[in-house]
Structures are given as structure tokens and as C-alpha cells.
Design an enzyme around this catalytic site. Sequence first.
Site, short mmCIF file in Angstrom:
data_model
loop_
_atom_site.label_atom_id
_atom_site.label_comp_id
_atom_site.label_asym_id
_atom_site.label_seq_id
_atom_site.Cartn_x
_atom_site.Cartn_y
_atom_site.Cartn_z
N PRO A 177 -27.65 -18.17 3.72
CA PRO A 177 -27.97 -17.60 5.03
C PRO A 177 -27.82 -18.56 6.20
O PRO A 177 -28.80 -18.90 6.86
CB PRO A 177 -29.41 -17.13 4.86
CG PRO A 177 -29.98 -18.13 3.92
CD PRO A 177 -28.87 -18.44 2.95
N CYS A 178 -26.58 -18.96 6.50
CA CYS A 178 -26.38 -19.93 7.57
C CYS A 178 -26.73 -19.34 8.94
O CYS A 178 -26.91 -20.07 9.90
CB CYS A 178 -24.95 -20.44 7.56
SG CYS A 178 -23.72 -19.15 7.62
N HIS A 179 -26.86 -18.01 9.00
CA HIS A 179 -27.21 -17.41 10.29
C HIS A 179 -28.68 -17.66 10.62
O HIS A 179 -29.11 -17.41 11.73
CB HIS A 179 -26.93 -15.91 10.25
CG HIS A 179 -27.65 -15.18 9.16
ND1 HIS A 179 -27.21 -15.17 7.85
CD2 HIS A 179 -28.79 -14.46 9.17
CE1 HIS A 179 -28.07 -14.45 7.12
NE2 HIS A 179 -29.03 -14.02 7.89
#
Length: 175
Positions: free
Chosen positions: A142-144
Site C-alpha cells: 500500500p504505497c498510497h
Amino acid sequence: MEKAIIETSAGYIGLGWTVSGLVFLNLPASTLHDAEMEVNAAADSLGATKGTAKGSQVNQFDFKKIECELKSFFDGKTVSLSFPVDWAYHTDFQRKVLQRVCLIPWGKVVSYGEIAAAIGNPRGARAVGGAVGSNRVLLVVPCHRVIAHNGKIGGFGSGLQWKRKLLKLEGIYIG
DNA sequence: CTAACTAAACCTA
DNA sequence: TAGGTTTAGTTAG
């Protein structure tokens, strides 16, 4: 490398995996055709387009589960999306950063600096930015959920509007 | 307090 | 060596 496309309410998601785990997972594309193009491009860039033998039994990977979770995610439900990843195409540093990012729970955000400190490089925030930018396994890593230290959204290689949309799905509003 | 600018820090190609 | 999904510090309004 095995490839597939999953249909969700947000579009067609292309992904690729090996016996070790996920290699890449794209954001939803508006058409099946676009998704196919992206999958091929991704596989090509990894130089692993050859030998996609369909006969090989590579079902250690729980395809059914990821399909279910991705659909749920875009329907606004809380899902873990934790699946095995094949890190062969990432650097050691990138792997450290991304694995750390995997620990961020649904609905929470962390700053680049915090990730940097957590892996032993308190001053490496910018390097962390570069590392999450190299993430090929969107959503699963989940780089967001990684934003700037002052609460601002930071950047996003695949388009900031996507980052906002993903965060919104998790009940987080920025700007 | 916000905006603008600067320097520092670290990995990758 | 350049540049990227950064951050902390300084200065002006």
C-alpha cells in the site's frame, strides 16, 4: 511468469506472478484491452515474457483469494490484501522499504520519514520516496498510504488522482 | 501561520 | 553524477 486480469468495479486489474509470489499488480484500467497492454508491457520490462507455459501447475498462489479481496477493496470494504510477493525484481533497499509499507494497516497513513527511520535510515526519506516509487505490486504493498510528514499527499508515480482515490476508499481525505 | 528557498541525506541507473 | 513519491531550517510577509 503467469499472468491474469481481474475485473473489479473500478476496472480491469492486470497482474503477474511466479511460484514465489506476486511480481506485479497494476491499477485498474478502464478497458480489458488496456489492461492486457499494461500486463504485457510490465512483463516485457521485467524481461520475463518468455516461457509463460500455461501447462505448469503454478497454483501455490491463491488466485481466488486475491480476486475476491481486490473486488471487495474497490467496493469499499476493509481487506488485508496480504499476499506473498516475489521480490526478485527489486533491490534490497526497496524490499526493506516495501515490506515495511506492507505493515501499514488499512485506513492508516505514515510519512516517508517514518518509514526511513523504521528501517534504520532516519535521513533517508527521499530514498524511501524513490523506493516506494519503484513498487510494482500496487495495493498489495500500500504505497498510497505513505504521505509527506506535514500531512500533505506527497507524490505518486501512477498519478496523484489515483492516490487520492485509493485513500478515499479507506476513508482518508487529503486536500 | 503560510510561502519560498536552501541545504542535507540516501538510493538507483 | 543527476534526480527522485523528502525533510528540517531560515527568512519574509
